[in-house]
Scaffold this active site. Structure first.
Site, PDB file in Angstrom:
ATOM      1  N   GLN A 159       0.846  -1.187   0.000  1.00  0.00           N
ATOM      2  CA  GLN A 159       0.000   0.000   0.000  1.00  0.00           C
ATOM      3  C   GLN A 159       0.891   1.248   0.000  1.00  0.00           C
ATOM      4  O   GLN A 159       1.888   1.310   0.722  1.00  0.00           O
ATOM      5  CB  GLN A 159      -0.911   0.019   1.237  1.00  0.00           C
ATOM      6  N   ASP A 203      -8.922  -0.408  -3.756  1.00  0.00           N
ATOM      7  CA  ASP A 203      -9.349   0.453  -2.639  1.00  0.00           C
ATOM      8  C   ASP A 203      -8.678   1.819  -2.716  1.00  0.00           C
ATOM      9  O   ASP A 203      -8.198   2.353  -1.710  1.00  0.00           O
ATOM     10  CB  ASP A 203      -9.026  -0.213  -1.289  1.00  0.00           C
ATOM     11  N   ARG A 259     -15.861  -1.988  -1.875  1.00  0.00           N
ATOM     12  CA  ARG A 259     -15.812  -3.151  -0.996  1.00  0.00           C
ATOM     13  C   ARG A 259     -16.184  -2.687   0.404  1.00  0.00           C
ATOM     14  O   ARG A 259     -15.812  -1.585   0.834  1.00  0.00           O
ATOM     15  CB  ARG A 259     -14.405  -3.759  -0.982  1.00  0.00           C
ATOM     16  N   TRP A 261     -15.481  -2.368   3.597  1.00  0.00           N
ATOM     17  CA  TRP A 261     -14.453  -2.411   4.636  1.00  0.00           C
ATOM     18  C   TRP A 261     -15.108  -2.287   6.019  1.00  0.00           C
ATOM     19  O   TRP A 261     -14.740  -2.963   6.957  1.00  0.00           O
ATOM     20  CB  TRP A 261     -13.438  -1.291   4.412  1.00  0.00           C
TER      21      TRP A 261
END
Length: 342
Positions: A159, A203, A259, A261
């Site tokens: 990330q 994301d 999504r 989370w």
């Protein structure tokens, strides 16, 4: 009647009783389904904002600081030095005007340093660049987060956050955020993004902010699968969520709109163009089917080959005008109180 027969008879009566009770509840649920749905919509689309302080701002600058890579034309040659020159508890609007060029810096504005504006020479001319990832460590042995070359989709530890915004009442106009996995950490607070370009893979807009994205270009860059949002609302009491209005979604790969989370993840797309990269199902429950009953995912008058609602998951919704209304104006983020006219 034998004792065994009596037990069987009593068990049959109990089963019959529970069946009738269950059927009665089901019948009641069907009768009141419309009312229940409207109540659920009201709760899920609530925008009470009681957890946020009263919105206020200071628009007129009391000081302008110039940054330029040529010391003859600026007060500082780095953005970091310009920020460090501002009092930690800043009482008035300070504008930092950053000249053209690529500034290799990791920028942090402390939480107490309010009323700061960074103003560049254009998204293509003023660039702030960094290249740490979540699995790298700094001198203090702590992981760092920043911008880096694109990793494989979903790669662990890769990330690379280009921007983390944890301030309340923050606006980004005509900005460009380029990354891959987890590009924009929309952490917390009320935020406004207008005419921004946001690029990533998995994301790439994530967090628990209460944010309005207006006229933004959301560009996916992956050869496999990806996800545009991962919103982290964890409770019905949290007045957070992402709203995308008059945006466009383009790119490569196969992209989920979001999504879940958070258990009560909340995302809405309105008047948005969606390219064919959007998967027909549109949304993913993060592998937890229980979240299908608590998330709030909606579309309103979207267009393009990826906006076809026919293949969407059953727990996403095509909103009515009334249902979409709370999400599609500045009032979603109390913007009329703290933003000037854009």
């Amino acid at each position: 009647m034998s004792m065994a027969m009596k037990k069987l008879f009593l068990a049959s009566i109990l089963i019959l009783f529970f069946s009738i009770s269950a059927n009665s509840k089901n019948f009641k649920r069907v009768e009141n389904s419309e009312e229940g749905y409207l109540n659920w919509m009201k709760r899920m689309s609530s925008r009470n904002h009681s957890n946020f302080m009263e919105a206020k701002n200071k628009f007129r600058p009391c000081k302008i600081i110039k940054v330029d890579q040529n010391p003859k034309f600026g007060d500082f040659i780095s953005v970091k030095k310009a920020i460090n020159s501002i009092p930690l508890f800043n009482p008035c609007r300070v504008v930092i005007s950053v000249g053209p060029g690529t500034y290799r810096e990791k920028i942090e504005i402390p939480a107490t340093m309010a009323y700061v504006t960074l103003e560049g020479a254009g998204a293509a001319r003023t660039i702030i660049r960094w290249d740490d990832t979540a699995d790298r460590v700094g001198l203090n042995k702590q992981p760092l987060e920043q911008k880096a070359p694109p990793p494989p989709a979903g790669a662990t530890g890769k990330q690379a956050v280009a921007l983390r915004i944890s301030a309340d009442m923050a606006a980004f106009i005509n900005c460009k955020f380029v990354g891959a996995q987890d590009t924009l950490y929309d952490h917390k607070g009320r935020h406004y993004f207008k005419n921004c370009h946001i690029q990533g893979s998995v994301d790439f807009i994530f967090g628990n902010g209460l944010s309005l994205y207006e006229g933004c270009h959301l560009h996916a860059k992956t050869n496999t699968y990806g996800a545009l949002t991962a919103q982290k609302r964890e409770s019905m009491l949290e007045e957070t969520g992402f709203s995308f209005v008059n945006c466009q979604v383009t790119g490569s790969g196969a992209l989920y709109l979001g999504r879940a989370w958070g258990t009560f993840s909340r995302v809405v797309f309105a008047y948005t163009y969606m390219d064919k990269i959007i998967t027909p199902r549109g949304w993913y429950d993060w592998g937890d089917k229980q979240r299908q009953m608590t998330v709030f995912y909606g579309q309103f008058k979207c267009s393009g080959p990826g906006a076809d609602y026919g293949g969407r998951v059953s727990w996403a919704r095509e909103l009515t005008k009334q249902e979409a209304e709370p999400f599609i104006s500045l009032s979603f983020i109390d913007g009329h109180q703290w933003l000037t006219s854009f």
